[in-house]
Motif scaffolding. Structure first.
Motif, mmCIF file in Angstrom:
data_model
loop_
_atom_site.group_PDB
_atom_site.id
_atom_site.type_symbol
_atom_site.label_atom_id
_atom_site.label_comp_id
_atom_site.label_asym_id
_atom_site.label_seq_id
_atom_site.Cartn_x
_atom_site.Cartn_y
_atom_site.Cartn_z
ATOM 1 N N LEU A 178 -16.324 17.659 -8.181
ATOM 2 C CA LEU A 178 -15.104 18.131 -8.884
ATOM 3 C C LEU A 178 -14.002 16.705 -9.188
ATOM 4 C CD1 LEU A 178 -14.022 20.551 -10.252
ATOM 5 C CD2 LEU A 178 -12.569 20.921 -8.327
ATOM 6 N N GLY A 179 -13.926 16.525 -10.584
ATOM 7 C CA GLY A 179 -13.388 15.326 -11.258
ATOM 8 C C GLY A 179 -14.328 14.188 -10.919
ATOM 9 N N CYS A 180 -15.547 14.444 -11.610
ATOM 10 C CA CYS A 180 -16.626 13.704 -10.825
ATOM 11 C C CYS A 180 -16.618 12.054 -11.526
ATOM 12 C CB CYS A 180 -18.052 14.208 -11.082
ATOM 13 S SG CYS A 180 -18.250 14.434 -13.036
ATOM 14 N N GLY A 181 -15.975 12.104 -12.741
ATOM 15 C CA GLY A 181 -16.026 10.939 -13.300
ATOM 16 C C GLY A 181 -17.547 10.437 -13.536
ATOM 17 N N GLY B 288 -9.642 11.675 -5.515
ATOM 18 C CA GLY B 288 -8.700 11.180 -6.166
ATOM 19 C C GLY B 288 -8.115 12.071 -7.193
ATOM 20 N N LEU B 289 -8.170 13.130 -7.010
ATOM 21 C CA LEU B 289 -7.818 14.004 -8.057
ATOM 22 C C LEU B 289 -6.538 15.052 -7.727
ATOM 23 C CD1 LEU B 289 -8.593 15.757 -10.734
ATOM 24 C CD2 LEU B 289 -10.086 17.342 -9.605
ATOM 25 N N LEU B 290 -6.463 15.621 -6.647
ATOM 26 C CA LEU B 290 -5.509 16.603 -6.227
ATOM 27 C C LEU B 290 -4.288 16.318 -6.629
ATOM 28 C CD1 LEU B 290 -5.251 19.736 -5.160
ATOM 29 C CD2 LEU B 290 -5.002 18.545 -3.039
ATOM 30 N N ASP B 291 -3.719 15.105 -6.314
ATOM 31 C CA ASP B 291 -2.476 14.784 -6.182
ATOM 32 C C ASP B 291 -1.802 14.363 -7.716
ATOM 33 O OD1 ASP B 291 -3.960 12.699 -5.670
ATOM 34 O OD2 ASP B 291 -2.290 11.471 -4.935
ATOM 35 N N PRO C 231 -11.455 6.142 -1.373
ATOM 36 C CA PRO C 231 -11.962 5.260 -0.823
ATOM 37 C C PRO C 231 -10.961 4.136 -0.207
ATOM 38 C CG PRO C 231 -12.209 4.858 -3.012
ATOM 39 C CD PRO C 231 -11.929 6.272 -2.879
ATOM 40 N N SER C 232 -9.717 4.552 -0.249
ATOM 41 C CA SER C 232 -8.641 3.757 0.352
ATOM 42 C C SER C 232 -7.585 4.558 0.758
ATOM 43 C CB SER C 232 -8.049 2.681 -0.594
ATOM 44 O OG SER C 232 -7.622 3.100 -1.789
ATOM 45 N N GLY C 233 -6.685 4.140 1.860
ATOM 46 C CA GLY C 233 -5.822 4.944 2.464
ATOM 47 C C GLY C 233 -4.423 5.153 1.594
ATOM 48 N N ARG C 234 -3.564 5.963 1.868
ATOM 49 C CA ARG C 234 -2.245 6.219 1.219
ATOM 50 C C ARG C 234 -1.465 5.056 0.977
ATOM 51 N NH1 ARG C 234 0.321 9.352 4.208
ATOM 52 N NH2 ARG C 234 2.076 9.838 2.366
ATOM 53 N N ALA C 235 -1.247 4.501 2.369
ATOM 54 C CA ALA C 235 -0.500 3.182 2.552
ATOM 55 C C ALA C 235 -1.121 2.026 1.597
ATOM 56 C CB ALA C 235 -0.178 2.973 3.849
ATOM 57 N N GLU C 236 -2.242 1.829 1.501
ATOM 58 C CA GLU C 236 -2.904 0.608 1.188
ATOM 59 C C GLU C 236 -2.900 0.896 -0.508
ATOM 60 O OE1 GLU C 236 -7.512 -0.918 0.495
ATOM 61 O OE2 GLU C 236 -6.950 0.604 1.736
ATOM 62 N N ARG C 237 -2.957 2.112 -1.138
ATOM 63 C CA ARG C 237 -2.716 2.399 -2.476
ATOM 64 C C ARG C 237 -1.235 2.289 -2.761
ATOM 65 N NH1 ARG C 237 -4.624 8.152 -3.144
ATOM 66 N NH2 ARG C 237 -5.230 8.056 -1.025
ATOM 67 N N ALA C 238 -0.395 2.796 -2.033
ATOM 68 C CA ALA C 238 0.997 2.429 -2.197
ATOM 69 C C ALA C 238 1.385 1.128 -2.462
ATOM 70 C CB ALA C 238 1.724 2.993 -1.246
ATOM 71 N N ALA C 239 0.916 0.103 -1.586
ATOM 72 C CA ALA C 239 1.226 -1.203 -1.451
ATOM 73 C C ALA C 239 0.617 -1.931 -2.761
ATOM 74 C CB ALA C 239 0.573 -1.919 -0.148
ATOM 75 N N ARG C 240 -0.629 -1.520 -2.990
ATOM 76 C CA ARG C 240 -1.288 -1.928 -4.308
ATOM 77 C C ARG C 240 -0.570 -1.830 -5.626
ATOM 78 N NH1 ARG C 240 -6.129 -0.152 -3.192
ATOM 79 N NH2 ARG C 240 -5.993 1.704 -4.864
ATOM 80 N N HIS C 241 0.284 -0.749 -5.548
ATOM 81 C CA HIS C 241 1.281 -0.356 -6.821
ATOM 82 C C HIS C 241 2.806 -0.792 -6.627
ATOM 83 C CE1 HIS C 241 -2.073 1.863 -8.781
ATOM 84 N NE2 HIS C 241 -2.353 2.455 -7.798
ATOM 85 N N GLY C 242 2.825 -1.698 -5.225
ATOM 86 C CA GLY C 242 4.132 -1.933 -5.220
ATOM 87 C C GLY C 242 5.051 -1.161 -5.022
ATOM 88 N N ARG C 243 4.833 0.181 -4.238
ATOM 89 C CA ARG C 243 5.889 1.096 -3.831
ATOM 90 C C ARG C 243 5.603 1.585 -2.658
ATOM 91 N NH1 ARG C 243 2.223 4.059 -7.710
ATOM 92 N NH2 ARG C 243 1.232 5.473 -6.558
ATOM 93 N N PRO C 244 6.723 2.076 -2.029
ATOM 94 C CA PRO C 244 6.548 2.510 -0.522
ATOM 95 C C PRO C 244 5.782 3.996 -0.492
ATOM 96 C CG PRO C 244 8.820 2.894 -1.140
ATOM 97 C CD PRO C 244 8.028 2.019 -2.413
ATOM 98 N N LEU C 245 5.551 4.357 0.814
ATOM 99 C CA LEU C 245 4.932 5.708 0.812
ATOM 100 C C LEU C 245 5.866 6.739 0.254
ATOM 101 C CD1 LEU C 245 2.666 5.523 3.996
ATOM 102 C CD2 LEU C 245 1.994 6.236 1.744
ATOM 103 N N ASP C 246 5.773 7.778 -0.272
ATOM 104 C CA ASP C 246 6.533 8.817 -0.590
ATOM 105 C C ASP C 246 6.438 9.946 0.481
ATOM 106 O OD1 ASP C 246 7.935 10.777 -1.738
ATOM 107 O OD2 ASP C 246 7.048 10.727 -3.623
ATOM 108 N N LEU D 191 -9.375 10.936 4.135
ATOM 109 C CA LEU D 191 -10.196 11.877 4.154
ATOM 110 C C LEU D 191 -9.731 13.289 4.679
ATOM 111 C CD1 LEU D 191 -14.201 12.000 5.273
ATOM 112 C CD2 LEU D 191 -12.380 13.602 6.213
ATOM 113 N N ALA D 192 -9.722 14.354 4.005
ATOM 114 C CA ALA D 192 -9.305 15.646 4.565
ATOM 115 C C ALA D 192 -10.269 16.696 4.215
ATOM 116 C CB ALA D 192 -7.901 15.951 3.595
ATOM 117 N N ARG D 193 -10.660 17.352 5.510
ATOM 118 C CA ARG D 193 -11.866 18.459 5.328
ATOM 119 C C ARG D 193 -11.139 19.668 5.518
ATOM 120 N NH1 ARG D 193 -15.581 21.277 8.390
ATOM 121 N NH2 ARG D 193 -17.823 21.086 7.410
#
Length: 421
Positions: A249-252, A316-319, A346-361, A393-395
């Protein structure tokens, strides 16, 4: 909400147009045409396009285009058609729209009467923009010059001897040829513009996604090919039984589809669903149709029967959805009892936030304390949650509905004869 107005004349959008759009709560952005050159603008932040034409022979609402009918129109317009951005071309701007959509040989034959009346066709009654519209005002005179329309264009208004007075290309682009330069002052034309503004507003969420991903679809697979092993490992956590129905879903470009096919086997069914046709076209080019069917659809209004899906993989779709809670309820509707939902990145929340220059929300929906109640409220039970530098990953498993005991009727699994490869 912004509509770009493509025109040749410098300065503000024609007052009659801007007045109607402002009343509908729509901002306007002027995009100037230069003869023979593409306008220097893109579709970022644009939810609709109104095309008034370019320099040349005066006719109707706009002016004859500096882009010949064989040139394919401005790249901005071609991009809008590819991304299904709503487009309304008026007067001579319809020539650019017809060129951008791909020209055919059909042409108007010439009016027999001095002033034939423009009439809506039966097709207008079921059209997303024209349905429910009143007949055009008697004072709106038809365009008399011939026009070639693309194959598949739907004629929405015509008159004796001049059939192509208004038309639709695909599901998101309209051309209306019979409006005067000050046509928006006419009640019928003003109503048409207001209808277009409402339609563009209602589609704005999908428009933004399509515009963003359409530009990136060609290079998407190559850019993220290194993530294939991570996707395979994520799908492996679903543990689907052979013969089931699995959805990417949101297969790209459909990177999860091969692994989903491995799980459900030859007797199962795999669907890749995305809202951006350009992404699905890229998926087909990369051979994903060997593993399942590709389908353009809104993930919050899936064209699937209830309780028909055994596994949903979503990366990478729901949020990023405007109403993720409605999406979770819809995914529960189509899922069989004990159906599996795997949310992945394929990357964690903290890693993505850091990549975009923002703290975890702390309000991030994917934080475990937020995600668990959101899933529970839609009927899912979260049974695995991982958020590391290497992946998210959330199952979750769909709780059995009332009456869904061991003896309850289960959704039929597809037979090998109905399998999609």
């Amino acid at each position: 909400m912004t509509v770009a107005v493509v025109q040749h004349a410098p300065g503000e959008t024609p007052p009659a147009v801007s007045r109607v759009l402002a009343a509908a709560g729509v901002d306007t952005r002027t995009v100037l045409l230069t003869d023979g050159e593409d306008p220097s603008a893109d579709l970022d932040g644009v939810e609709g396009l109104i095309v008034l034409g370019g320099r040349g022979r005066r006719h109707g609402f706009g002016y004859g285009s500096g882009f010949g009918e064989t040139a394919g129109g401005p790249a901005l317009l071609r991009d809008a058609l590819a991304a299904e951005v709503p487009v309304l071309a008026l007067g001579a701007g319809t020539r650019m729209l017809a060129a951008g959509g791909g020209r055919a040989v059909r042409t108007a034959s010439g009016a027999r009467d001095a002033d034939p009346a423009v009439r809506l066709t039966p097709a207008a009654g079921a059209d997303p923009l024209f349905a429910g519209a009143e007949p055009p005002s008697p004072g709106l005179r038809p365009a008399r010059d011939p026009l070639h329309l693309p194959v598949g264009a739907v004629v929405l208004a015509s008159c004796d001897g001049l059939p192509e007075q208004a038309f639709r290309i695909g599901g998101s682009a309209w051309g209306v040829r019979f409006l005067r330069q000050d046509g928006a002052a006419d009640p019928w034309a003003a109503d048409l513009l207001a209808r277009f503004a409402a339609l563009a507003t209602s589609r704005s969420e999908h428009t933004a996604a399509r515009a963003f991903f359409t530009r990136r679809a060609e290079a998407w697979e190559e850019r993220f090919a290194h993530q294939a092993p991570a996707y395979e490992a994520g799908v492996a956590r679903m543990r689907l039984a052979p013969g089931g129905v699995a959805v990417d879903l949101g297969c790209g470009t459909g990177r999860a589809m091969p692994a989903l096919r491995e799980q459900v086997g030859a007797g199962g069914r795999v669907l890749g669903i995305d809202v951006t046709p350009a992404m699905l076209a890229a998926a087909a080019r990369h051979g994903r149709t060997r593993h399942g069917h590709l389908l353009a659809a809104d993930c919050t209004r899936l064209p699937l029967p209830g309780a028909s899906v055994h596994g949903i993989f979503s990366a990478g779709l729901l949020d990023h959805l405007p109403d993720p809670y409605a999406a979770l309820r819809e995914w529960a509707r189509v899922s069989a009892p004990d159906g599996v939902l795997l949310l992945f990145h394929p990357s964690g929340r903290a890693e993505r936030a850091a990549r975009h220059g923002r703290p975890l929300d702390p309000a991030d929906l994917l934080a475990e304390d937020n995600l668990r109640p959101a899933l529970e409220g839609a009927g899912w039970h979260l049974d695995a949650y991982e958020d590391t530098d290497g992946r998210f990953l959330a199952r979750a498993v769909l709780r059995r509905r009332t009456g869904d005991g061991p003896g309850a009727a289960q959704p039929a699994r597809p037979s090998p004869a109905g399998a999609s490869r």
